[in-house]
Scaffold this motif. Structure first.
Motif, PDB file in Angstrom:
ATOM      1  N   VAL A 178       0.850  -1.182   0.000  1.00  0.00           N
ATOM      2  CA  VAL A 178       0.000   0.000   0.000  1.00  0.00           C
ATOM      3  C   VAL A 178       0.885   1.231   0.000  1.00  0.00           C
ATOM      4  O   VAL A 178       1.752   1.382   0.863  1.00  0.00           O
ATOM      5  CB  VAL A 178      -0.939   0.019   1.232  1.00  0.00           C
ATOM      6  N   ILE A 179       0.663   2.099  -0.986  1.00  0.00           N
ATOM      7  CA  ILE A 179       1.355   3.386  -1.065  1.00  0.00           C
ATOM      8  C   ILE A 179       0.341   4.432  -0.659  1.00  0.00           C
ATOM      9  O   ILE A 179      -0.740   4.511  -1.238  1.00  0.00           O
ATOM     10  CB  ILE A 179       1.855   3.667  -2.496  1.00  0.00           C
ATOM     11  N   GLU A 180       0.675   5.227   0.349  1.00  0.00           N
ATOM     12  CA  GLU A 180      -0.243   6.246   0.834  1.00  0.00           C
ATOM     13  C   GLU A 180       0.444   7.604   0.784  1.00  0.00           C
ATOM     14  O   GLU A 180       1.562   7.754   1.265  1.00  0.00           O
ATOM     15  CB  GLU A 180      -0.678   5.920   2.263  1.00  0.00           C
ATOM     16  N   VAL A 181      -0.232   8.560   0.175  1.00  0.00           N
ATOM     17  CA  VAL A 181       0.285   9.919   0.070  1.00  0.00           C
ATOM     18  C   VAL A 181      -0.566  10.790   0.981  1.00  0.00           C
ATOM     19  O   VAL A 181      -1.779  10.893   0.799  1.00  0.00           O
ATOM     20  CB  VAL A 181       0.232  10.439  -1.383  1.00  0.00           C
ATOM     21  N   ALA A 182       0.071  11.401   1.958  1.00  0.00           N
ATOM     22  CA  ALA A 182      -0.626  12.225   2.940  1.00  0.00           C
ATOM     23  C   ALA A 182      -0.374  13.701   2.681  1.00  0.00           C
ATOM     24  O   ALA A 182       0.719  14.090   2.276  1.00  0.00           O
ATOM     25  CB  ALA A 182      -0.156  11.860   4.347  1.00  0.00           C
ATOM     26  N   ASP A 183      -1.394  14.501   2.912  1.00  0.00           N
ATOM     27  CA  ASP A 183      -1.323  15.956   2.844  1.00  0.00           C
ATOM     28  C   ASP A 183      -0.914  16.466   1.458  1.00  0.00           C
ATOM     29  O   ASP A 183      -0.055  17.327   1.316  1.00  0.00           O
ATOM     30  CB  ASP A 183      -0.366  16.482   3.920  1.00  0.00           C
ATOM     31  N   LEU A 233      -2.671  12.165  -8.810  1.00  0.00           N
ATOM     32  CA  LEU A 233      -2.702  10.833  -8.209  1.00  0.00           C
ATOM     33  C   LEU A 233      -3.959  10.072  -8.624  1.00  0.00           C
ATOM     34  O   LEU A 233      -3.892   8.890  -8.973  1.00  0.00           O
ATOM     35  CB  LEU A 233      -2.613  10.942  -6.687  1.00  0.00           C
ATOM     36  N   ALA A 234      -5.095  10.749  -8.622  1.00  0.00           N
ATOM     37  CA  ALA A 234      -6.357  10.111  -9.016  1.00  0.00           C
ATOM     38  C   ALA A 234      -6.286   9.621 -10.462  1.00  0.00           C
ATOM     39  O   ALA A 234      -6.818   8.562 -10.798  1.00  0.00           O
ATOM     40  CB  ALA A 234      -7.525  11.074  -8.826  1.00  0.00           C
ATOM     41  N   SER A 235      -5.617  10.366 -11.315  1.00  0.00           N
ATOM     42  CA  SER A 235      -5.539   9.975 -12.724  1.00  0.00           C
ATOM     43  C   SER A 235      -4.553   8.833 -12.964  1.00  0.00           C
ATOM     44  O   SER A 235      -4.531   8.257 -14.047  1.00  0.00           O
ATOM     45  CB  SER A 235      -5.173  11.186 -13.588  1.00  0.00           C
ATOM     46  N   THR A 236      -3.748   8.500 -11.961  1.00  0.00           N
ATOM     47  CA  THR A 236      -2.792   7.402 -12.111  1.00  0.00           C
ATOM     48  C   THR A 236      -3.119   6.215 -11.205  1.00  0.00           C
ATOM     49  O   THR A 236      -2.249   5.420 -10.870  1.00  0.00           O
ATOM     50  CB  THR A 236      -1.348   7.878 -11.838  1.00  0.00           C
ATOM     51  N   GLY A 237      -4.385   6.105 -10.784  1.00  0.00           N
ATOM     52  CA  GLY A 237      -4.821   4.923 -10.069  1.00  0.00           C
ATOM     53  C   GLY A 237      -4.907   5.047  -8.559  1.00  0.00           C
ATOM     54  O   GLY A 237      -5.258   4.090  -7.885  1.00  0.00           O
ATOM     55  N   TYR A 238      -4.584   6.196  -8.014  1.00  0.00           N
ATOM     56  CA  TYR A 238      -4.739   6.398  -6.569  1.00  0.00           C
ATOM     57  C   TYR A 238      -6.182   6.789  -6.302  1.00  0.00           C
ATOM     58  O   TYR A 238      -6.869   7.296  -7.178  1.00  0.00           O
ATOM     59  CB  TYR A 238      -3.812   7.518  -6.073  1.00  0.00           C
ATOM     60  N   ARG A 239      -6.622   6.547  -5.083  1.00  0.00           N
ATOM     61  CA  ARG A 239      -7.969   6.972  -4.731  1.00  0.00           C
ATOM     62  C   ARG A 239      -7.947   7.636  -3.365  1.00  0.00           C
ATOM     63  O   ARG A 239      -7.121   7.316  -2.516  1.00  0.00           O
ATOM     64  CB  ARG A 239      -8.944   5.817  -4.770  1.00  0.00           C
ATOM     65  N   TRP A 257      -4.315   9.995  -0.196  1.00  0.00           N
ATOM     66  CA  TRP A 257      -4.498   9.158  -1.376  1.00  0.00           C
ATOM     67  C   TRP A 257      -3.766   7.836  -1.194  1.00  0.00           C
ATOM     68  O   TRP A 257      -2.692   7.799  -0.603  1.00  0.00           O
ATOM     69  CB  TRP A 257      -3.955   9.885  -2.605  1.00  0.00           C
ATOM     70  N   SER A 258      -4.334   6.763  -1.733  1.00  0.00           N
ATOM     71  CA  SER A 258      -3.660   5.472  -1.614  1.00  0.00           C
ATOM     72  C   SER A 258      -3.803   4.646  -2.895  1.00  0.00           C
ATOM     73  O   SER A 258      -4.726   4.838  -3.687  1.00  0.00           O
ATOM     74  CB  SER A 258      -4.205   4.679  -0.423  1.00  0.00           C
ATOM     75  N   LYS A 259      -2.845   3.751  -3.059  1.00  0.00           N
ATOM     76  CA  LYS A 259      -2.845   2.803  -4.174  1.00  0.00           C
ATOM     77  C   LYS A 259      -2.410   1.465  -3.613  1.00  0.00           C
ATOM     78  O   LYS A 259      -1.427   1.401  -2.868  1.00  0.00           O
ATOM     79  CB  LYS A 259      -1.875   3.268  -5.258  1.00  0.00           C
ATOM     80  N   GLU A 260      -3.152   0.422  -3.935  1.00  0.00           N
ATOM     81  CA  GLU A 260      -2.834  -0.921  -3.460  1.00  0.00           C
ATOM     82  C   GLU A 260      -2.366  -1.786  -4.619  1.00  0.00           C
ATOM     83  O   GLU A 260      -2.930  -1.730  -5.708  1.00  0.00           O
ATOM     84  CB  GLU A 260      -4.056  -1.556  -2.811  1.00  0.00           C
ATOM     85  N   MET A 261      -1.358  -2.585  -4.346  1.00  0.00           N
ATOM     86  CA  MET A 261      -0.858  -3.555  -5.316  1.00  0.00           C
ATOM     87  C   MET A 261      -0.970  -4.925  -4.650  1.00  0.00           C
ATOM     88  O   MET A 261      -0.121  -5.303  -3.842  1.00  0.00           O
ATOM     89  CB  MET A 261       0.570  -3.221  -5.714  1.00  0.00           C
ATOM     90  N   CYS A 262      -2.047  -5.618  -4.970  1.00  0.00           N
ATOM     91  CA  CYS A 262      -2.418  -6.848  -4.265  1.00  0.00           C
ATOM     92  C   CYS A 262      -1.797  -8.089  -4.885  1.00  0.00           C
ATOM     93  O   CYS A 262      -1.516  -8.139  -6.080  1.00  0.00           O
ATOM     94  CB  CYS A 262      -3.934  -7.007  -4.287  1.00  0.00           C
ATOM     95  N   PHE A 263      -1.624  -9.101  -4.025  1.00  0.00           N
ATOM     96  CA  PHE A 263      -1.177 -10.409  -4.482  1.00  0.00           C
ATOM     97  C   PHE A 263      -1.651 -11.456  -3.483  1.00  0.00           C
ATOM     98  O   PHE A 263      -1.944 -11.149  -2.326  1.00  0.00           O
ATOM     99  CB  PHE A 263       0.344 -10.463  -4.670  1.00  0.00           C
ATOM    100  N   ALA A 264      -1.750 -12.688  -3.927  1.00  0.00           N
ATOM    101  CA  ALA A 264      -2.239 -13.785  -3.083  1.00  0.00           C
ATOM    102  C   ALA A 264      -1.162 -14.215  -2.095  1.00  0.00           C
ATOM    103  O   ALA A 264       0.035 -14.043  -2.344  1.00  0.00           O
ATOM    104  CB  ALA A 264      -2.629 -14.971  -3.963  1.00  0.00           C
ATOM    105  N   ASN A 265      -1.615 -14.781  -0.984  1.00  0.00           N
ATOM    106  CA  ASN A 265      -0.675 -15.283   0.025  1.00  0.00           C
ATOM    107  C   ASN A 265       0.300 -16.298  -0.554  1.00  0.00           C
ATOM    108  O   ASN A 265       1.446 -16.370  -0.136  1.00  0.00           O
ATOM    109  CB  ASN A 265      -1.429 -15.952   1.185  1.00  0.00           C
ATOM    110  N   ASP A 266      -0.163 -17.073  -1.526  1.00  0.00           N
ATOM    111  CA  ASP A 266       0.682 -18.108  -2.112  1.00  0.00           C
ATOM    112  C   ASP A 266       1.228 -17.695  -3.490  1.00  0.00           C
ATOM    113  O   ASP A 266       1.531 -18.539  -4.325  1.00  0.00           O
ATOM    114  CB  ASP A 266      -0.081 -19.426  -2.212  1.00  0.00           C
ATOM    115  N   ALA A 267       1.370 -16.407  -3.711  1.00  0.00           N
ATOM    116  CA  ALA A 267       1.852 -15.908  -5.003  1.00  0.00           C
ATOM    117  C   ALA A 267       3.287 -16.363  -5.262  1.00  0.00           C
ATOM    118  O   ALA A 267       4.084 -16.543  -4.330  1.00  0.00           O
ATOM    119  CB  ALA A 267       1.803 -14.382  -5.028  1.00  0.00           C
ATOM    120  N   ASP A 268       3.582 -16.530  -6.516  1.00  0.00           N
ATOM    121  CA  ASP A 268       4.937 -16.863  -6.930  1.00  0.00           C
ATOM    122  C   ASP A 268       5.863 -15.723  -6.480  1.00  0.00           C
ATOM    123  O   ASP A 268       5.548 -14.548  -6.704  1.00  0.00           O
ATOM    124  CB  ASP A 268       4.963 -16.993  -8.461  1.00  0.00           C
ATOM    125  N   PRO A 269       6.980 -16.030  -5.857  1.00  0.00           N
ATOM    126  CA  PRO A 269       7.898 -14.978  -5.399  1.00  0.00           C
ATOM    127  C   PRO A 269       8.332 -14.018  -6.513  1.00  0.00           C
ATOM    128  O   PRO A 269       8.565 -12.840  -6.259  1.00  0.00           O
ATOM    129  CB  PRO A 269       9.098 -15.753  -4.846  1.00  0.00           C
TER     130      PRO A 269
END
Length: 159
Positions: free
Chosen positions: A69-74, A83-89, A112-124
């Protein structure tokens, strides 16, 4: 393609400077030209006395996965639009590794934040690719921060 990359002008009138070669493929490369340049937005934040910071963390997702999670404060309003136009909300602050936080905190509209998700058993290898993506995000975000790289914090949650 090179001619296009070196002739883009930001909203403020400054020329877009070339970035690392990996950045040429990032969606923010082209979108950024529609906004003021990093220097002008960092200066705006300084004059507005905004403490724009970036927090990068790993968080457990309810779905059994994880997310960087990338979070941009203030952030200033214009940086928020970029940020909104590049996938942050616009989002609430993350409190810790297990909970996403609560709404109603001061300056939620500048968070603003952006999440880059992956499964617990994701390939390294997939996780390494996501880490590289996070590094690339920091590369293009850093110039927008009044304190530069000093404003990027890893494994620290916003107060």
């Amino acid at each position: 393609m090179d001619r296009l990359l070196f002739n883009m002008i930001h909203r403020c009138g400054h020329r877009q400077l070339p970035g690392p070669s990996a950045f040429d493929r990032h969606e923010a490369r082209f979108i950024r030209a529609a906004f003021s340049c990093p220097h002008c937005l960092a200066e705006l934040a300084r004059r507005s006395m905004l403490d724009t910071r970036v927090f990068v963390n790993l968080r457990q997702q309810a779905s059994g996965g994880l997310a960087f999670v990338i979070e941009v404060a203030d952030a200033s309003d214009e940086l928020g639009e970029l940020l909104a136009s590049t996938g942050y909300r616009s989002n609430r602050k993350t409190l810790d590794e297990m909970s996403p936080g609560v709404r109603g905190l001061l300056n939620d509209d500048r968070f603003w934040s952006k999440e880059m998700c992956f499964a617990n058993d994701a390939d390294p290898r997939q996780v390494v690719e996501i880490i590289d993506r996070v590094k690339l995000e920091m590369t293009w975000l850093e110039p927008y921060l009044p304190l530069g790289a000093e404003a990027i914090e890893y494994c620290t949650f916003p107060l």
